[in-house]
Design a protein around this motif. Sequence first.
Motif, short mmCIF file in Angstrom:
data_model
loop_
_atom_site.label_atom_id
_atom_site.label_comp_id
_atom_site.label_asym_id
_atom_site.label_seq_id
_atom_site.Cartn_x
_atom_site.Cartn_y
_atom_site.Cartn_z
N LEU A 183 29.87 -41.99 -22.78
CA LEU A 183 30.32 -40.66 -23.13
C LEU A 183 30.14 -40.45 -24.63
O LEU A 183 30.11 -41.40 -25.40
N VAL A 184 30.03 -39.19 -25.03
CA VAL A 184 29.74 -38.85 -26.43
C VAL A 184 30.93 -38.11 -27.03
O VAL A 184 31.25 -37.00 -26.60
N GLU A 185 31.58 -38.75 -28.01
CA GLU A 185 32.73 -38.16 -28.68
C GLU A 185 32.31 -37.48 -29.98
O GLU A 185 31.35 -37.90 -30.62
N SER A 186 33.07 -36.47 -30.38
CA SER A 186 32.83 -35.81 -31.66
C SER A 186 34.14 -35.21 -32.16
O SER A 186 35.10 -35.09 -31.39
N GLY A 187 34.15 -34.84 -33.44
CA GLY A 187 35.29 -34.13 -34.00
C GLY A 187 36.23 -34.96 -34.84
O GLY A 187 37.21 -34.44 -35.37
N GLY A 188 35.97 -36.24 -34.98
CA GLY A 188 36.85 -37.08 -35.79
C GLY A 188 36.60 -36.87 -37.27
O GLY A 188 35.78 -36.05 -37.68
N GLY A 189 37.34 -37.61 -38.09
CA GLY A 189 37.15 -37.51 -39.53
C GLY A 189 38.43 -37.78 -40.27
O GLY A 189 39.38 -38.35 -39.73
N LEU A 190 38.45 -37.33 -41.53
CA LEU A 190 39.60 -37.54 -42.41
C LEU A 190 40.39 -36.24 -42.53
O LEU A 190 39.82 -35.17 -42.75
N VAL A 191 41.70 -36.36 -42.39
CA VAL A 191 42.57 -35.19 -42.49
C VAL A 191 43.85 -35.61 -43.20
O VAL A 191 44.26 -36.77 -43.11
N GLN A 192 44.48 -34.66 -43.88
CA GLN A 192 45.74 -34.96 -44.55
C GLN A 192 46.90 -34.94 -43.55
O GLN A 192 46.84 -34.28 -42.50
N SER A 193 47.93 -35.65 -43.89
CA SER A 193 49.14 -35.67 -43.07
C SER A 193 49.63 -34.24 -42.83
O SER A 193 49.67 -33.43 -43.76
N GLY B 46 48.02 -32.18 -40.87
CA GLY B 46 46.85 -31.41 -40.47
C GLY B 46 46.53 -31.54 -38.99
O GLY B 46 47.25 -32.17 -38.22
N SER B 47 45.40 -30.94 -38.62
CA SER B 47 44.98 -30.92 -37.22
C SER B 47 43.51 -31.30 -37.09
O SER B 47 42.72 -31.11 -38.02
N LEU B 48 43.19 -31.84 -35.94
CA LEU B 48 41.80 -32.11 -35.56
C LEU B 48 41.65 -31.85 -34.08
O LEU B 48 42.63 -31.94 -33.32
N ARG B 49 40.43 -31.57 -33.67
CA ARG B 49 40.14 -31.40 -32.25
C ARG B 49 38.98 -32.32 -31.88
O ARG B 49 37.87 -32.17 -32.40
N LEU B 50 39.26 -33.27 -31.01
CA LEU B 50 38.23 -34.18 -30.52
C LEU B 50 37.61 -33.61 -29.25
O LEU B 50 38.29 -32.98 -28.44
#
Length: 116
Positions: free
Chosen positions: A4-14, A16-20
Amino acid sequence: QVQLVESGGGLVQSGGSLRLSCAAPGSIGPIYSMNWYRQAAGLQREWVARIVNNEATNYADSVKGRFTISRDYANNTVFLKMNSLAPEDTAVYYCNMETLTNGGFWGTGILVTVSS
């Protein structure tokens, strides 16, 4: 073996939000559950969230109320929206799809880093 192919990760400040996102690159068979796991450095992989065919969802206590799992059934894609991120959410996140006929499939993992 299909991965499977994941995307959307990275560095974020406490706070914050991310969507994988995670997609199957082709047909992998009839899927009955889609899951997210994570593994922090030095720790065992832990289950985070699940969505099943009747759209029921379950979450680990550590993420309940902050993370939301959803999916695009037609495109064999699963999402993990992560809000109110904290440094303890820092980990490599893995998606998993369990099928009725072909067993389970995993992604290679994607790093999420939350800075304090």
